[in-house]
Scaffold this motif. Structure first.
Motif, PDB file in Angstrom:
ATOM      1  N   TYR A  10     -51.158 118.148  44.615  1.00  0.00           N
ATOM      2  CA  TYR A  10     -51.966 118.523  45.783  1.00  0.00           C
ATOM      3  C   TYR A  10     -52.734 117.318  46.321  1.00  0.00           C
ATOM      4  CZ  TYR A  10     -55.557 120.714  48.639  1.00  0.00           C
ATOM      5  OH  TYR A  10     -56.389 121.044  49.672  1.00  0.00           O
ATOM      6  N   LEU A  11     -53.338 116.530  45.413  1.00  0.00           N
ATOM      7  CA  LEU A  11     -54.083 115.337  45.848  1.00  0.00           C
ATOM      8  C   LEU A  11     -53.149 114.318  46.484  1.00  0.00           C
ATOM      9  CD1 LEU A  11     -56.509 114.907  42.812  1.00  0.00           C
ATOM     10  CD2 LEU A  11     -57.011 115.876  45.072  1.00  0.00           C
ATOM     11  N   PHE A  12     -51.954 114.155  45.907  1.00  0.00           N
ATOM     12  CA  PHE A  12     -50.966 113.235  46.492  1.00  0.00           C
ATOM     13  C   PHE A  12     -50.582 113.683  47.896  1.00  0.00           C
ATOM     14  CE2 PHE A  12     -46.458 112.508  47.388  1.00  0.00           C
ATOM     15  CZ  PHE A  12     -46.417 111.122  47.402  1.00  0.00           C
ATOM     16  N   LYS A  44     -52.269 115.586  49.920  1.00  0.00           N
ATOM     17  CA  LYS A  44     -53.422 115.482  50.818  1.00  0.00           C
ATOM     18  C   LYS A  44     -53.650 114.042  51.259  1.00  0.00           C
ATOM     19  CE  LYS A  44     -58.390 116.452  51.059  1.00  0.00           C
ATOM     20  NZ  LYS A  44     -59.574 116.968  50.305  1.00  0.00           N
ATOM     21  N   ASN A  45     -53.565 113.097  50.325  1.00  0.00           N
ATOM     22  CA  ASN A  45     -53.835 111.697  50.650  1.00  0.00           C
ATOM     23  C   ASN A  45     -52.719 111.061  51.471  1.00  0.00           C
ATOM     24  OD1 ASN A  45     -56.267 111.760  49.233  1.00  0.00           O
ATOM     25  ND2 ASN A  45     -55.288 111.183  47.304  1.00  0.00           N
ATOM     26  N   THR A  46     -51.521 111.605  51.390  1.00  0.00           N
ATOM     27  CA  THR A  46     -50.402 111.064  52.174  1.00  0.00           C
ATOM     28  C   THR A  46     -50.158 111.846  53.465  1.00  0.00           C
ATOM     29  OG1 THR A  46     -48.859 112.405  50.858  1.00  0.00           O
ATOM     30  CG2 THR A  46     -49.243 110.122  50.148  1.00  0.00           C
ATOM     31  N   GLY A  47     -50.973 112.854  53.720  1.00  0.00           N
ATOM     32  CA  GLY A  47     -50.820 113.646  54.934  1.00  0.00           C
ATOM     33  C   GLY A  47     -49.589 114.528  54.947  1.00  0.00           C
TER      34      GLY A  47
END
Length: 264
Positions: free
Chosen positions: A116-118, A120-123
């Motif tokens: 999820y964080l990946f 989110k950070n990559t759009g």
């Protein structure tokens, strides 16, 4: 007789779901269920948005793209990997297979937050191509493991004859190995397609509206108030049809693939 009895027991839930999907919500909610209740198509009308609800077609298209796209990627990557582990085995190939299988031992929930964080950070949140990549990585270990056993049955002499005639590795894989191992490849593709189509957790967390898949769309019918059983049964049947159709169309290949090498 035992086989027929087991088959009937497996089919009964599907038959009951089908019958319930043609009942009104009031009849579907009765306890005990009313088997002889009048039939109606209201559940299907509501599923397809006739009553002003959301249309299921975007979700069905997303599921098709994610399932078919990831399955094709898995086959493209798994075939040469299985070739290297069976027909032209690398050193310690059993350790490689165990490593592939060990990646499936991690609980899915444990990898949910990092993914999820990946995303989110990559759009890439609410992006169908993220699901394609995820489903490919999830199904690839199983596909390599299955196809390795299938390709181990391919006669090495046929491959060597093709190489003597000047065939390069891509030609050998496409025109020699793939046709011989077609039942195994079909079985692997069908299993990967089913796993991708039925996946819910990642699709629920990593998608919203744009990349929503059919299982996520189905969960939207379950509410804390009101009656929804007939509509959920209708939606479940419609969403299950692609998997049932694919299994029925490829049942001969599936049986050949899963029993390949069992009978000489």
């Amino acid at each position: 007789m035992l086989a027929w009895l087991a088959g009937i027991l497996f089919v009964l839930p599907l038959a009951w779901m089908t019958l319930t999907s043609f009942h009104s919500e009031e009849d579907a909610a009765t306890n005990p269920p009313s088997v002889a209740a009048s039939l109606t198509l209201d559940g299907y009308r509501e599923f397809f948005g006739a009553a002003g609800g959301a249309s299921p077609w975007p979700a069905l298209i997303n599921s098709t793209v994610a399932s078919v796209g990831s399955t094709l990627l898995v086959l493209v990557l798994a075939l040469p990997a299985a070739y290297a582990l069976s027909i032209r085995p690398v050193k310690k190939w059993t350790d490689v297979l165990f490593f592939f299988l060990s990646t499936k031992m991690l609980p899915v929930v444990a990898g949910l937050l990092p993914l999820y964080l990946f995303a989110k950070n990559t759009g890439m949140l609410d992006n169908i191509w993220l699901l394609v990549l995820l489903y490919t990585s999830m199904n690839l270990p199983i596909a390599v493991w299955m196809m390795q056993s299938f390709l181990a049955e391919v006669p090495v002499a046929v491959i060597e004859a093709a190489q003597i005639d000047g065939a390069k590795l891509p030609t050998v894989l496409a025109r020699v190995v793939a046709p011989i191992a077609a039942p195994g490849i079909a079985a692997t593709a069908l299993i990967c397609f089913i796993f991708s189509w039925n996946e819910l957790l990642f699709a629920r967390v990593l998608t919203g509206v744009v990349a929503q898949t059919a299982p996520v769309f189905l969960t939207g019918f379950i509410t804390s108030q009101g009656l929804f059983l007939a509509k959920v049964c209708a939606a479940s049947l419609v969403i299950s049809l692609p998997v049932l159709a694919a299994g029925f169309a490829a049942q001969d290949k599936l049986v050949q693939g899963l029993s390949l090498g069992a009978v000489k």
